[in-house]
Design an enzyme around this catalytic site. Sequence first.
Site, mmCIF file in Angstrom:
data_model
loop_
_atom_site.group_PDB
_atom_site.id
_atom_site.type_symbol
_atom_site.label_atom_id
_atom_site.label_comp_id
_atom_site.label_asym_id
_atom_site.label_seq_id
_atom_site.Cartn_x
_atom_site.Cartn_y
_atom_site.Cartn_z
ATOM 1 C CE LYS A 11 -3.941 -2.230 2.300
ATOM 2 N NZ LYS A 11 -4.954 -2.069 3.408
ATOM 3 C CE1 TYR A 51 -9.451 -2.537 0.412
ATOM 4 C CE2 TYR A 51 -8.662 -0.748 -0.963
ATOM 5 C CZ TYR A 51 -8.407 -1.816 -0.123
ATOM 6 O OH TYR A 51 -7.111 -2.172 0.183
ATOM 7 C CG ASN A 114 -3.609 -2.115 6.857
ATOM 8 O OD1 ASN A 114 -3.471 -1.834 5.668
ATOM 9 N ND2 ASN A 114 -4.635 -2.790 7.319
ATOM 10 C CG HIS A 117 -5.460 -6.270 -0.129
ATOM 11 N ND1 HIS A 117 -6.687 -6.039 0.458
ATOM 12 C CD2 HIS A 117 -5.641 -7.296 -1.000
ATOM 13 C CE1 HIS A 117 -7.573 -6.892 -0.049
ATOM 14 N NE2 HIS A 117 -6.963 -7.661 -0.937
ATOM 15 C CD GLU A 128 -9.178 -8.955 -3.177
ATOM 16 O OE1 GLU A 128 -10.043 -8.630 -2.346
ATOM 17 O OE2 GLU A 128 -8.077 -9.445 -2.866
HETATM 18 P P1 ADP Z 1 -8.041 -6.481 6.016
HETATM 19 O O1 ADP Z 1 -7.226 -5.618 5.075
HETATM 20 O O2 ADP Z 1 -7.230 -6.948 7.199
HETATM 21 O O3 ADP Z 1 -8.753 -7.613 5.305
HETATM 22 P P2 ADP Z 1 -10.624 -5.120 6.110
HETATM 23 O O4 ADP Z 1 -10.971 -5.901 4.888
HETATM 24 O O5 ADP Z 1 -11.567 -5.183 7.275
HETATM 25 O O6 ADP Z 1 -9.161 -5.526 6.657
HETATM 26 O O7 ADP Z 1 -10.456 -3.581 5.733
HETATM 27 C C1 ADP Z 1 -9.873 -3.203 4.501
HETATM 28 C C2 ADP Z 1 -8.893 -2.071 4.752
HETATM 29 O O8 ADP Z 1 -9.610 -0.923 5.214
HETATM 30 C C3 ADP Z 1 -7.857 -2.314 5.855
HETATM 31 O O9 ADP Z 1 -6.757 -3.068 5.409
HETATM 32 C C4 ADP Z 1 -7.468 -0.893 6.236
HETATM 33 O O10 ADP Z 1 -6.579 -0.313 5.278
HETATM 34 C C5 ADP Z 1 -8.815 -0.182 6.143
HETATM 35 N N1 ADP Z 1 -9.508 -0.158 7.434
HETATM 36 C C6 ADP Z 1 -10.084 -1.212 8.088
HETATM 37 N N2 ADP Z 1 -10.634 -0.836 9.254
HETATM 38 C C7 ADP Z 1 -10.413 0.513 9.364
HETATM 39 C C8 ADP Z 1 -10.736 1.510 10.336
HETATM 40 N N3 ADP Z 1 -11.418 1.197 11.448
HETATM 41 N N4 ADP Z 1 -10.335 2.779 10.104
HETATM 42 C C9 ADP Z 1 -9.647 3.117 8.969
HETATM 43 N N5 ADP Z 1 -9.316 2.219 8.007
HETATM 44 C C10 ADP Z 1 -9.687 0.942 8.186
HETATM 45 MG MG MG Z 2 -10.218 -7.511 3.846
#
Ligand code: ADP
Ligand code: MG
Length: 140
Positions: A11, A51, A114, A117, A128
């Site tokens: 990312k 997304y 974070n 992905h 994807e």
């Molecule tokens: P993951 O990437 O671990 O599968 P999710 O699919 O729940 O997590 O969320 C997609 C992405 O959205 C996350 O990787 C992160 O970048 C962002 N995200 C998730 N939860 C939050 C939050 N509470 N606040 C801001 N960004 C978030």
């Molecule tokens: Mg996810």
Amino acid sequence: MAGNKTFTMIKPDATGAGHTGKIIDKIIEAGFSFKAMKWTQLTTADAQQFYLVHKDRPFYGELVEYMTSGPIVAAILEKDNAVASFRELIGATNPAEAAEGTIRKMFATSIAANAVHGSDSDENAAIEGSFFFSQRERTL
Ligand code: ADP
Ligand code: MG
């Protein structure tokens, strides 16, 4: 039986901080092979589409803005039990909760930014991967 492919993105926080090479090393050391890889940048429309499952979540706007803020690396990875194995390697969504040694623990700066992905199912890994790569690229 679990599939052997998953999809990842490095990312914008991680590409911008110069962590791309270190993250690729960690992925290879964990036994994944790269089947396809591309350095690119998402448009707003791309990020909204990618997304879409999160469109009703409160962080959707922030997520789209963040994911378009700089370059990303998109890749298709191969390993046995790829989806679960890669989720284990990257760690929890929130780096504060990610286990020691995981990519997010090492490189993520916040729950939004974070670092990486990882697909959450074989079905989504295929969807994807198709978002970024042609059928020819996906089957090489
Ligand atoms: P993951 O990437 O671990 O599968 P999710 O699919 O729940 O997590 O969320 C997609 C992405 O959205 C996350 O990787 C992160 O970048 C962002 N995200 C998730 N939860 C939050 C939050 N509470 N606040 C801001 N960004 C978030
Ligand atoms: Mg996810």
